[in-house]
Scaffold this motif. Structure first.
Motif, PDB file in Angstrom:
ATOM      1  N   GLY A 148     -14.645  10.246  -2.798  1.00 37.31           N
ATOM      2  CA  GLY A 148     -13.197  10.094  -2.673  1.00 37.31           C
ATOM      3  C   GLY A 148     -12.663  10.684  -1.381  1.00 37.31           C
ATOM      4  O   GLY A 148     -12.101  11.778  -1.371  1.00 37.31           O
ATOM      5  N   CYS A 149     -12.822   9.995  -0.268  1.00 41.51           N
ATOM      6  CA  CYS A 149     -12.288  10.445   1.019  1.00 41.51           C
ATOM      7  C   CYS A 149     -10.770  10.277   1.013  1.00 41.51           C
ATOM      8  O   CYS A 149     -10.220   9.530   0.204  1.00 41.51           O
ATOM      9  CB  CYS A 149     -12.916   9.667   2.168  1.00 41.51           C
ATOM     10  SG  CYS A 149     -12.439   7.946   2.184  1.00 41.51           S
ATOM     11  N   PRO A 150     -10.069  10.947   1.917  1.00 48.36           N
ATOM     12  CA  PRO A 150      -8.602  10.870   1.915  1.00 48.36           C
ATOM     13  C   PRO A 150      -8.091   9.443   1.992  1.00 48.36           C
ATOM     14  O   PRO A 150      -7.125   9.086   1.323  1.00 48.36           O
ATOM     15  CB  PRO A 150      -8.208  11.668   3.173  1.00 48.36           C
ATOM     16  CG  PRO A 150      -9.350  12.585   3.433  1.00 48.36           C
ATOM     17  CD  PRO A 150     -10.567  11.894   2.940  1.00 48.36           C
ATOM     18  N   GLU A 151      -8.727   8.607   2.832  1.00 51.34           N
ATOM     19  CA  GLU A 151      -8.272   7.222   2.992  1.00 51.34           C
ATOM     20  C   GLU A 151      -8.340   6.472   1.672  1.00 51.34           C
ATOM     21  O   GLU A 151      -7.415   5.761   1.278  1.00 51.34           O
ATOM     22  CB  GLU A 151      -9.139   6.533   4.055  1.00 51.34           C
ATOM     23  CG  GLU A 151      -8.875   5.050   4.224  1.00 51.34           C
ATOM     24  CD  GLU A 151      -7.440   4.775   4.669  1.00 51.34           C
ATOM     25  OE1 GLU A 151      -6.924   3.719   4.289  1.00 51.34           O
ATOM     26  OE2 GLU A 151      -6.860   5.630   5.350  1.00 51.34           O
ATOM     27  N   GLU A 152      -9.469   6.650   0.948  1.00 45.18           N
ATOM     28  CA  GLU A 152      -9.639   5.938  -0.315  1.00 45.18           C
ATOM     29  C   GLU A 152      -8.691   6.489  -1.375  1.00 45.18           C
ATOM     30  O   GLU A 152      -8.174   5.750  -2.207  1.00 45.18           O
ATOM     31  CB  GLU A 152     -11.095   6.037  -0.772  1.00 45.18           C
ATOM     32  CG  GLU A 152     -12.038   5.203   0.087  1.00 45.18           C
ATOM     33  CD  GLU A 152     -13.497   5.439  -0.268  1.00 45.18           C
ATOM     34  OE1 GLU A 152     -13.747   6.237  -1.178  1.00 45.18           O
ATOM     35  OE2 GLU A 152     -14.362   4.829   0.375  1.00 45.18           O
ATOM     36  N   ARG A 153      -8.461   7.811  -1.353  1.00 44.58           N
ATOM     37  CA  ARG A 153      -7.552   8.413  -2.333  1.00 44.58           C
ATOM     38  C   ARG A 153      -6.130   7.888  -2.154  1.00 44.58           C
ATOM     39  O   ARG A 153      -5.439   7.569  -3.097  1.00 44.58           O
ATOM     40  CB  ARG A 153      -7.578   9.943  -2.189  1.00 44.58           C
ATOM     41  CG  ARG A 153      -8.833  10.580  -2.745  1.00 44.58           C
ATOM     42  CD  ARG A 153      -8.588  12.049  -3.071  1.00 44.58           C
ATOM     43  NE  ARG A 153      -8.118  12.800  -1.913  1.00 44.58           N
ATOM     44  CZ  ARG A 153      -8.939  13.382  -1.037  1.00 44.58           C
ATOM     45  NH1 ARG A 153     -10.239  13.263  -1.184  1.00 44.58           N
ATOM     46  NH2 ARG A 153      -8.450  14.057  -0.024  1.00 44.58           N
ATOM     47  N   ARG A 154      -5.725   7.774  -0.878  1.00 41.92           N
ATOM     48  CA  ARG A 154      -4.378   7.260  -0.605  1.00 41.92           C
ATOM     49  C   ARG A 154      -4.259   5.794  -0.990  1.00 41.92           C
ATOM     50  O   ARG A 154      -3.225   5.337  -1.431  1.00 41.92           O
ATOM     51  CB  ARG A 154      -4.038   7.421   0.880  1.00 41.92           C
ATOM     52  CG  ARG A 154      -3.760   8.850   1.262  1.00 41.92           C
ATOM     53  CD  ARG A 154      -3.204   8.969   2.678  1.00 41.92           C
ATOM     54  NE  ARG A 154      -4.075   8.365   3.651  1.00 41.92           N
ATOM     55  CZ  ARG A 154      -3.701   7.411   4.507  1.00 41.92           C
ATOM     56  NH1 ARG A 154      -2.477   6.960   4.489  1.00 41.92           N
ATOM     57  NH2 ARG A 154      -4.542   6.910   5.378  1.00 41.92           N
ATOM     58  N   GLN A 155      -5.345   5.034  -0.820  1.00 39.91           N
ATOM     59  CA  GLN A 155      -5.283   3.587  -1.037  1.00 39.91           C
ATOM     60  C   GLN A 155      -5.128   3.234  -2.513  1.00 39.91           C
ATOM     61  O   GLN A 155      -4.654   2.170  -2.843  1.00 39.91           O
ATOM     62  CB  GLN A 155      -6.548   2.923  -0.464  1.00 39.91           C
ATOM     63  CG  GLN A 155      -6.461   1.417  -0.376  1.00 39.91           C
ATOM     64  CD  GLN A 155      -5.271   0.971   0.458  1.00 39.91           C
ATOM     65  OE1 GLN A 155      -4.972   1.593   1.473  1.00 39.91           O
ATOM     66  NE2 GLN A 155      -4.576  -0.054   0.007  1.00 39.91           N
ATOM     67  N   THR A 156      -5.536   4.165  -3.408  1.00 40.60           N
ATOM     68  CA  THR A 156      -5.419   3.858  -4.833  1.00 40.60           C
ATOM     69  C   THR A 156      -3.963   3.685  -5.257  1.00 40.60           C
ATOM     70  O   THR A 156      -3.676   3.075  -6.275  1.00 40.60           O
ATOM     71  CB  THR A 156      -6.077   4.972  -5.671  1.00 40.60           C
ATOM     72  OG1 THR A 156      -5.483   6.222  -5.301  1.00 40.60           O
ATOM     73  CG2 THR A 156      -7.576   4.995  -5.440  1.00 40.60           C
ATOM     74  N   LEU A 157      -3.048   4.236  -4.450  1.00 39.12           N
ATOM     75  CA  LEU A 157      -1.634   4.075  -4.766  1.00 39.12           C
ATOM     76  C   LEU A 157      -1.185   2.619  -4.586  1.00 39.12           C
ATOM     77  O   LEU A 157      -0.262   2.165  -5.235  1.00 39.12           O
ATOM     78  CB  LEU A 157      -0.788   4.991  -3.855  1.00 39.12           C
ATOM     79  CG  LEU A 157      -1.079   6.498  -3.978  1.00 39.12           C
ATOM     80  CD1 LEU A 157      -0.286   7.256  -2.946  1.00 39.12           C
ATOM     81  CD2 LEU A 157      -0.753   7.003  -5.383  1.00 39.12           C
ATOM     82  N   VAL A 158      -1.790   1.898  -3.649  1.00 33.38           N
ATOM     83  CA  VAL A 158      -1.449   0.500  -3.396  1.00 33.38           C
ATOM     84  C   VAL A 158      -2.682  -0.338  -3.737  1.00 33.38           C
ATOM     85  O   VAL A 158      -3.537  -0.569  -2.905  1.00 33.38           O
ATOM     86  CB  VAL A 158      -1.041   0.291  -1.922  1.00 33.38           C
ATOM     87  CG1 VAL A 158      -0.545  -1.135  -1.720  1.00 33.38           C
ATOM     88  CG2 VAL A 158       0.015   1.293  -1.510  1.00 33.38           C
ATOM     89  N   SER A 159      -2.751  -0.749  -4.988  1.00 32.68           N
ATOM     90  CA  SER A 159      -3.983  -1.392  -5.452  1.00 32.68           C
ATOM     91  C   SER A 159      -4.002  -2.897  -5.213  1.00 32.68           C
ATOM     92  O   SER A 159      -5.002  -3.530  -5.470  1.00 32.68           O
ATOM     93  CB  SER A 159      -4.181  -1.114  -6.943  1.00 32.68           C
ATOM     94  OG  SER A 159      -3.059  -1.623  -7.663  1.00 32.68           O
ATOM     95  N   ASP A 160      -2.869  -3.458  -4.764  1.00 35.58           N
ATOM     96  CA  ASP A 160      -2.847  -4.906  -4.530  1.00 35.58           C
ATOM     97  C   ASP A 160      -3.739  -5.320  -3.371  1.00 35.58           C
ATOM     98  O   ASP A 160      -4.216  -6.452  -3.315  1.00 35.58           O
ATOM     99  CB  ASP A 160      -1.416  -5.383  -4.238  1.00 35.58           C
ATOM    100  CG  ASP A 160      -0.570  -5.381  -5.498  1.00 35.58           C
ATOM    101  OD1 ASP A 160      -1.118  -4.989  -6.551  1.00 35.58           O
ATOM    102  OD2 ASP A 160       0.609  -5.759  -5.424  1.00 35.58           O
ATOM    103  N   PHE A 161      -3.917  -4.422  -2.412  1.00 31.16           N
ATOM    104  CA  PHE A 161      -4.685  -4.737  -1.213  1.00 31.16           C
ATOM    105  C   PHE A 161      -5.859  -3.770  -1.068  1.00 31.16           C
ATOM    106  O   PHE A 161      -5.773  -2.609  -1.479  1.00 31.16           O
ATOM    107  CB  PHE A 161      -3.793  -4.627   0.028  1.00 31.16           C
ATOM    108  CG  PHE A 161      -2.794  -5.733   0.160  1.00 31.16           C
ATOM    109  CD1 PHE A 161      -3.081  -6.864   0.897  1.00 31.16           C
ATOM    110  CD2 PHE A 161      -1.562  -5.656  -0.481  1.00 31.16           C
ATOM    111  CE1 PHE A 161      -2.164  -7.903   1.013  1.00 31.16           C
ATOM    112  CE2 PHE A 161      -0.639  -6.678  -0.381  1.00 31.16           C
ATOM    113  CZ  PHE A 161      -0.942  -7.812   0.367  1.00 31.16           C
ATOM    114  N   PRO A 162      -6.945  -4.215  -0.481  1.00 31.24           N
ATOM    115  CA  PRO A 162      -8.071  -3.305  -0.198  1.00 31.24           C
ATOM    116  C   PRO A 162      -7.706  -2.374   0.961  1.00 31.24           C
ATOM    117  O   PRO A 162      -6.665  -2.560   1.604  1.00 31.24           O
ATOM    118  CB  PRO A 162      -9.192  -4.268   0.199  1.00 31.24           C
ATOM    119  CG  PRO A 162      -8.488  -5.444   0.792  1.00 31.24           C
ATOM    120  CD  PRO A 162      -7.210  -5.584   0.019  1.00 31.24           C
ATOM    121  N   PRO A 163      -8.540  -1.369   1.250  1.00 35.47           N
ATOM    122  CA  PRO A 163      -8.270  -0.538   2.441  1.00 35.47           C
ATOM    123  C   PRO A 163      -8.267  -1.416   3.684  1.00 35.47           C
ATOM    124  O   PRO A 163      -9.018  -2.393   3.763  1.00 35.47           O
ATOM    125  CB  PRO A 163      -9.458   0.439   2.464  1.00 35.47           C
ATOM    126  CG  PRO A 163      -9.999   0.428   1.089  1.00 35.47           C
ATOM    127  CD  PRO A 163      -9.725  -0.919   0.520  1.00 35.47           C
TER     128      PRO A 163
END
Length: 988
Positions: A925-940
């Motif tokens: 769970g890197c910071p980028e991936e942790r933040r991306q879980t908030l916007v699940s409609d799009f991939p990182p």
């Protein structure tokens, strides 16, 4: 003398310390190039318009210089623009900062979809790059890099050039550039950082702002606001929810005439795989100011759905497999094969009959019997029956084509053969009417192929399909063998070949088509002759000569004839029907027989009394008002022989023979005799139909322009018409006079035939039998390319793609030039096929995108038109803006595509996460991936690009305020910072 005898101690060496070093020479060469290109001095261009970097024209020019023995290439890249008006700008231009520094702040062309990397990173419209000339060379050491940078700095200072100058350092794949731009009292340094692994603090906006501010080192507090442009790129690779609409052909379903919906005579079309591999969505925030948004390692305001600007590009699959392109390519490969039909099939169709029925008791008798001469090529009916037995015997598992497939093809090629034999001899398809597409129908003239409704065209398509789906080269050889046997069967049984226009061979078509037309001509003549033998003279008045086109053979004008009943019967029949024996050649009467029978001397001035004694023969009908000059009798048009039809190879052969006769008098005379065979035949027919005629009578009918009539006044004062032969006819010993003198009054039916159909038919059949599959493919390739172009045009008309229309025109123009040569080069043929495949791929991409965006499902007409425009733009342009961004109709569809792809990904991730221990989950769970879980409609985001701009004074508070810019790009594979930092060199 004393001075000469002194020692040479006075001579000393002078060292010239002004000699230029290699470094100085290098600087001088750089300055020389800049001067040659007129890049010195100050020049201001127009402000950059929005999108000009993509829509405008970029040009470049190059030169080579060397530093000692190391070669460099110098390249000037520039956007072509009109020069601005100079009125009222002279005063400002002296103190103005260079154009390139002003471009650093221009926001109209951020993130261009297609441009040089330095244009994307710095927004420059003009720059010069010095790079190692050889691709493998690289400037790696720091000392060499610094030496190059100092060289360009000196060169810029000496010349006054205000165009940025870059040097490429490190390996070329890294795209590392350092550079400088100088102006009056100002300088911009272009610096770059390239890393494989990204420091975590620089994966977001706040960390990059820290770098930018520290690099500027602005002494002012508070710092002027920083302008920000951000672009996140999302890649959609999972298109599984929209399967590719192209179904591969079902090879097993051919029996019954179809292969997965593919009928014989129709080419397949489309890509076997999805020609669109990825969709790239770029969400852009073009004008942001520091402090408005938050983007750090724990939270981000940058929601792609809320981005004010969306743009899309598609990534095309590399060389997608296309059915039509593969079909034609595989057919082209046959042209390179060397084997004959017998070698391919592993046997000879016309031999080995004796081996199968031979008995061992006859072994000794073979030694004493004379060996038979192998003349199987010339046998007729016996050969056909033997061959058919052999093929049936070898058919079955060994045969490349099974019976069902072969019968389907033969019925497609010969629709008149409903049963094993045609029902009657009159069955033939009249293909003289053009096809329904008038524009496309004339393509065969340009391609030298065959009309699209002809037998030759259909044969080409069948062979193409057999080669691709059934037995390859063996299947081609087998079908060709059956085709040749069918041709011989039709010749022997007087059945016309269907799918061929009547008349002589069309020289605009391919040679194979001409040969088949020639065979049809032979069958027509033979059929007419055989029917004439069966018909008695009394009831044969309707049997017109089949080849007598344009001479009213059916209307024989019997009312005009004033002779006996026997003569009426003779005139009614064609000349071909007067063969009383099995002889295939007609011989002229000998001189003695002719003199005995008619009592006419062969001469221009034969006695009219003697000429009038014999009876006229072979009259067709009376010629209007013309009468014979000497006795006033009506002039009758004779029944004449048609000239022999010729194929282009026979014409070439004839022209070679005539050319070899040379320019001597004898050769010229012989050439004239050979060329006047048809003229002589017509003269003999004319003499037979008009007893007592003269050459002037013949000329008046045959070539009226060679008989000149004038009004003259006679002795009594009356105006009368006086005629005479033209000047060319009066030349002594000309061809017409000689032919007239040698011509005897022989009607067409008793003349030797100009066209020997038996011999010509055997020649054609022998020619067909001797064709190797490679020769056959060469003959038919124009037909296959013709069919492919028609197929592409048909498919394009359904999609209406402007760029495809242009390419099709180019293909037609290119093919017209290439295919008119007898043996076009393989390379040129491959180019044509590649162009066809390119068009096929473009059309397949259009269909793929329409299926994915659901253009057919739109209920509103406006939405449907908008989507279709959007799809066509995706094909034509490198990047397309989405109207309304995420809130528009196209934007909602794209959003849904990403949501569906994310659901599939999340479900597979959940299944994988069950098997992972808790420690692993924490590590991943890197910071980028942790933040991306908030916007699940799009991939990182696959790529993050930021541009930071500011105008601040450097290096001192009282320095001139100058533009500063930093570009950052972050992908999975690398991290790059490209900075342009300006400083004041006058007040520092």
């Amino acid at each position: 003398m004393a001075a000469d005898s002194e020692p040479e101690s006075e001579v000393f060496e002078i060292t010239d310390f002004t000699t230029a070093s290699e470094w100085e020479r290098f600087i001088s060469k750089v300055e020389e190039v800049l001067n040659d290109w007129k890049l010195i001095g100050h020049s201001l261009g127009k402000p950059l318009e929005k999108g000009i970097f993509t829509s405008g024209t970029w040009e470049e020019r190059s030169d080579e210089i060397s530093f000692a023995d190391f070669r460099f290439s110098v390249t000037h890249h520039y956007l072509v623009q009109e020069s601005p008006d100079k009125e009222g700008k002279d005063e400002e231009s002296e103190d103005a900062i260079p154009q390139s520094m002003q471009d650093l702040l221009c926001m109209n062309n951020d993130f261009p979809p297609r441009a040089h990397c330095l244009v994307r990173w710095y927004g420059l419209r003009e720059f010069v790059v010095i790079a190692p000339a050889a691709h493998s060379d690289a400037v790696l050491s720091e000392s060499k890099c610094n030496l190059l940078l100092s060289s360009i700095s000196i060169a810029l200072g000496n010349t006054g050039c205000q165009v940025p100058l870059f040097v490429q350092i490190h390996h070329k794949w890294r795209r590392m550039y350092m550079g400088e731009c100088q102006g009056p009292g100002v300088r911009t340094d272009f610096e770059m950082v390239h890393l494989r692994k990204v420091p975590s603090q620089y994966t977001h906006l706040s960390g990059l702002l820290d770098i930018f501010k520290s690099k500027i080192g602005c002494p002012l507090t508070p710092l002027p606001p920083v302008s920000i442009a951000i672009r996140f790129t999302y890649v959609l690779q999972d298109w599984q929810q929209y399967f590719w609409p192209q179904q591969p052909p079902d090879i097993d379903a051919l029996v019954g005439g179809e292969v997965g919906g593919l009928e014989f005579g129709k080419l397949p079309f489309g890509a076997c795989e999805d020609p669109i591999s990825e969709l790239h969505l770029a969400t852009t925030w073009p004008h942001l100011t520091e402090g408005i948004i938050v983007d750090n390692d724990v939270y981000s305001d940058l929601d792609p759905v809320q981005a004010p600007h969306w743009s899309v590009r598609v990534r095309k699959a590399d060389n997608p497999q296309c059915l039509l392109g593969d079909f034609v390519t595989e057919f082209l490969k046959i042209c390179r094969r060397k084997e004959s039909t017998d070698e391919i099939l592993g046997r000879s169709t016309f031999e080995e009959e004796g081996r199968e029925v031979a008995d061992i008791t006859h072994a000794l008798s073979k030694l004493t019997e004379p060996a038979p001469v192998p003349i199987h090529k010339l046998s007729v009916s016996n050969m056909v029956h033997t061959a058919k037995k052999k093929i049936r015997k070898h058919r079955g598992e060994e045969s490349p084509l099974n019976n069902d497939v072969l019968n389907t093809i033969l019925l497609f090629l010969f629709p008149d053969a409903v049963s094993e034999k045609p029902l009657d001899g009159t069955t033939s398809i009249d293909s003289s009417n053009p096809a329904s597409e008038p524009g496309d129908y004339t393509l065969y003239n340009q391609f030298k192929s065959a009309p699209s409704d002809s037998l030759t065209y259909k044969l080409a398509l069948c062979l193409c399909m057999i080669n691709f789906y059934h037995g390859g080269l063996k299947g081609v050889a087998h079908l060709w063998q059956e085709f040749v046997l069918e041709m011989r069967f039709r010749w022997e049984n007087n059945f016309l070949i269907p799918g061929l226009a009547s008349g002589p061979p069309d020289l605009r078509c391919c040679l194979l088509h001409q040969k088949l037309q020639m065979l049809n001509c032979c069958i027509e003549r033979k059929k007419a002759r055989d029917e004439g033998k069966k018909t008695s003279p009394s009831d044969s008045t309707t049997g017109a000569y089949p080849g007598d086109a344009g001479k009213a053979g059916g209307q024989l004008g019997l009312d005009h004839l004033r002779d006996t009943e026997k003569e009426k019967g003779e005139v009614g029949k064609s000349w071909d029907s007067w063969s009383d024996s099995e002889e295939e050649f007609f011989e002229c009467l000998s001189d003695t027989e002719d003199l005995k029978g008619n009592g006419q001397e062969s001469g221009k001035k034969g006695g009219p009394k003697e000429m009038a004694n014999f009876k006229p023969e072979g009259r067709l009908h009376q010629h209007g008002k013309l009468t014979l000059l000497h006795n006033g009798e009506p002039l009758y048009i004779p029944v004449t022989q048609e000239p022999a039809p010729m194929t282009e190879d026979l014409l070439e052969e004839q022209s070679e023979v005539l050319a070899k006769l040379g320019t001597s008098a004898e050769g010229a005379h012989l050439r004239a005799r050979m060329q006047s065979a048809c003229l002589l035949s017509d003269m003999e027919s004319f003499k037979a139909a008009n007893p007592g005629c003269f050459l002037e009578d013949f000329v008046r009918w045959y070539s009226p322009r060679d008989y000149i009539e004038e009004e003259v006044t006679d002795e009594k004062g009356n105006v009368v018409l006086k005629g005479e032969l033209s000047a060319r006819m009066k030349i002594p010993s000309n061809m017409w006079v000689e032919a007239w003198e040698t011509a005897k009054p022989v009607p067409a039916r008793r003349q030797r035939r100009l066209f020997d159909d038996t011999r010509e038919a055997e020649k054609v059949l022998h020619y067909l039998a001797m064709q190797k599959p490679a020769d056959l493919a060469r003959h038919l390739l124009p037909c296959v390319i013709h069919a492919a172009v028609l197929k592409v045009k048909e498919e394009e008309s359904l999609e209406n793609i402007p760029s495809v229309k242009k390419i099709i025109k180019q293909i037609i123009a290119h093919s017209s030039k290439v295919l008119h040569f007898p043996n076009p080069e393989d390379k040129k043929l491959e180019e044509i096929i590649l162009q066809i495949t390119t068009v096929e791929a473009i059309i397949a991409r259009a269909r793929s995108l329409k299926a994915k965006f659901g253009t057919e499902k739109c209920e509103l007409e406006e939405e449907k038109e908008g989507l279709e425009r959007f799809v066509s733009c995706l094909l034509e342009q490198p990047e397309v803006s989405v109207t309304g961004a995420g809130r528009g109709h196209a934007g909602r569809i794209i959003h849904k595509l990403f949501v569906n792809a994310q659901r599939l990904t999340e479900s597979s991730d959940e299944a994988a996460a069950v098997a992972l221990p808790e420690e692993e989950l924490k590590k991943s769970g890197c910071p980028e991936e942790r933040r991306q879980t908030l916007v699940s409609d799009f991939p990182p985001p696959a790529g993050r690009e930021l541009i930071l701009r500011a105008t601040v004074p450097r290096p001192a508070p009282y320095s001139k305020a100058l533009p500063q810019r930093m570009y950052s790009v972050l992908t999975k594979e690398d991290f790059r910072l490209a900075g342009a930092f300006s400083s004041d060199t006058s007040f520092f």
